[in-house]
Motif scaffolding. Structure first.
Motif, PDB file in Angstrom:
ATOM      1  N   ASP A  25      94.196 -57.710 -72.664  1.00 60.53           N
ATOM      2  CA  ASP A  25      93.281 -56.705 -72.124  1.00 60.53           C
ATOM      3  C   ASP A  25      92.354 -57.316 -71.084  1.00 60.53           C
ATOM      4  O   ASP A  25      92.029 -56.697 -70.077  1.00 60.53           O
ATOM      5  CB  ASP A  25      92.452 -56.083 -73.249  1.00 60.53           C
ATOM      6  CG  ASP A  25      93.310 -55.287 -74.216  1.00 60.53           C
ATOM      7  OD1 ASP A  25      94.401 -54.843 -73.797  1.00 60.53           O
ATOM      8  OD2 ASP A  25      92.894 -55.119 -75.370  1.00 60.53           O
ATOM      9  N   TYR A  26      91.919 -58.542 -71.332  1.00 57.18           N
ATOM     10  CA  TYR A  26      91.004 -59.208 -70.408  1.00 57.18           C
ATOM     11  C   TYR A  26      91.678 -59.483 -69.069  1.00 57.18           C
ATOM     12  O   TYR A  26      91.096 -59.273 -68.018  1.00 57.18           O
ATOM     13  CB  TYR A  26      90.518 -60.518 -71.031  1.00 57.18           C
ATOM     14  CG  TYR A  26      89.621 -61.317 -70.129  1.00 57.18           C
ATOM     15  CD1 TYR A  26      88.314 -60.948 -69.912  1.00 57.18           C
ATOM     16  CD2 TYR A  26      90.100 -62.453 -69.480  1.00 57.18           C
ATOM     17  CE1 TYR A  26      87.475 -61.670 -69.082  1.00 57.18           C
ATOM     18  CE2 TYR A  26      89.287 -63.191 -68.650  1.00 57.18           C
ATOM     19  CZ  TYR A  26      87.981 -62.794 -68.465  1.00 57.18           C
ATOM     20  OH  TYR A  26      87.172 -63.518 -67.637  1.00 57.18           O
ATOM     21  N   PHE A  27      92.922 -59.939 -69.089  1.00 54.71           N
ATOM     22  CA  PHE A  27      93.626 -60.285 -67.855  1.00 54.71           C
ATOM     23  C   PHE A  27      94.354 -59.100 -67.227  1.00 54.71           C
ATOM     24  O   PHE A  27      94.953 -59.233 -66.171  1.00 54.71           O
ATOM     25  CB  PHE A  27      94.621 -61.419 -68.101  1.00 54.71           C
ATOM     26  CG  PHE A  27      93.963 -62.734 -68.370  1.00 54.71           C
ATOM     27  CD1 PHE A  27      93.236 -63.369 -67.380  1.00 54.71           C
ATOM     28  CD2 PHE A  27      94.067 -63.326 -69.613  1.00 54.71           C
ATOM     29  CE1 PHE A  27      92.623 -64.574 -67.627  1.00 54.71           C
ATOM     30  CE2 PHE A  27      93.462 -64.537 -69.863  1.00 54.71           C
ATOM     31  CZ  PHE A  27      92.732 -65.159 -68.868  1.00 54.71           C
ATOM     32  N   HIS A  31      95.464 -58.891 -63.150  1.00 51.92           N
ATOM     33  CA  HIS A  31      96.856 -58.768 -62.718  1.00 51.92           C
ATOM     34  C   HIS A  31      96.957 -57.769 -61.561  1.00 51.92           C
ATOM     35  O   HIS A  31      97.626 -58.037 -60.572  1.00 51.92           O
ATOM     36  CB  HIS A  31      97.729 -58.335 -63.886  1.00 51.92           C
ATOM     37  CG  HIS A  31      99.139 -58.045 -63.501  1.00 51.92           C
ATOM     38  ND1 HIS A  31     100.010 -59.030 -63.120  1.00 51.92           N
ATOM     39  CD2 HIS A  31      99.820 -56.880 -63.406  1.00 51.92           C
ATOM     40  CE1 HIS A  31     101.172 -58.484 -62.809  1.00 51.92           C
ATOM     41  NE2 HIS A  31     101.078 -57.176 -62.980  1.00 51.92           N
ATOM     42  N   ILE A  32      96.300 -56.636 -61.682  1.00 54.97           N
ATOM     43  CA  ILE A  32      96.338 -55.625 -60.623  1.00 54.97           C
ATOM     44  C   ILE A  32      95.689 -56.163 -59.363  1.00 54.97           C
ATOM     45  O   ILE A  32      96.198 -55.972 -58.252  1.00 54.97           O
ATOM     46  CB  ILE A  32      95.622 -54.338 -61.088  1.00 54.97           C
ATOM     47  CG1 ILE A  32      96.319 -53.748 -62.306  1.00 54.97           C
ATOM     48  CG2 ILE A  32      95.531 -53.327 -59.968  1.00 54.97           C
ATOM     49  CD1 ILE A  32      97.738 -53.313 -62.060  1.00 54.97           C
ATOM     50  N   VAL A  36      97.538 -56.680 -55.662  1.00 51.73           N
ATOM     51  CA  VAL A  36      97.079 -56.064 -54.416  1.00 51.73           C
ATOM     52  C   VAL A  36      96.857 -57.129 -53.347  1.00 51.73           C
ATOM     53  O   VAL A  36      97.292 -56.978 -52.201  1.00 51.73           O
ATOM     54  CB  VAL A  36      95.796 -55.246 -54.666  1.00 51.73           C
ATOM     55  CG1 VAL A  36      95.149 -54.815 -53.364  1.00 51.73           C
ATOM     56  CG2 VAL A  36      96.094 -54.036 -55.525  1.00 51.73           C
ATOM     57  N   VAL A  37      96.208 -58.231 -53.712  1.00 56.41           N
ATOM     58  CA  VAL A  37      95.941 -59.295 -52.743  1.00 56.41           C
ATOM     59  C   VAL A  37      97.243 -59.905 -52.237  1.00 56.41           C
ATOM     60  O   VAL A  37      97.408 -60.122 -51.027  1.00 56.41           O
ATOM     61  CB  VAL A  37      95.033 -60.384 -53.373  1.00 56.41           C
ATOM     62  CG1 VAL A  37      94.953 -61.609 -52.486  1.00 56.41           C
ATOM     63  CG2 VAL A  37      93.650 -59.826 -53.635  1.00 56.41           C
TER      64      VAL A  37
END
Length: 65
Positions: A25-27, A31-32, A36-37
């Protein structure tokens, strides 16, 4: 002395599984963000690499055809 032929099996405890779920949940948001980057950087690199190819095609059309 431990023999190299002995195989040990480690078992996960429930607390280890709970820690793994909370880290997921933290990561999840990171990830998103990285996706995007990396997509933006890929688009920039693709645009920069296509530019010379387009110039070469224009040169060929102008002078050789």
């Amino acid at each position: 002395m431990i023999s190299p032929n002995i195989i040990t099996v480690r078992r996960f405890r429930k607390t280890a599984l709970l820690r793994h779920r909370s880290s997921r949940d933290y990561f999840g948001t990171e990830h998103i963000r990285f996706l995007v980057v990396e997509s933006i950087l890929f688009a920039i690199m693709a645009a920069v690499s296509i530019w010379p190819i387009v110039d070469a095609v224009e040169f060929i059309k102008l002078y050789l055809l």
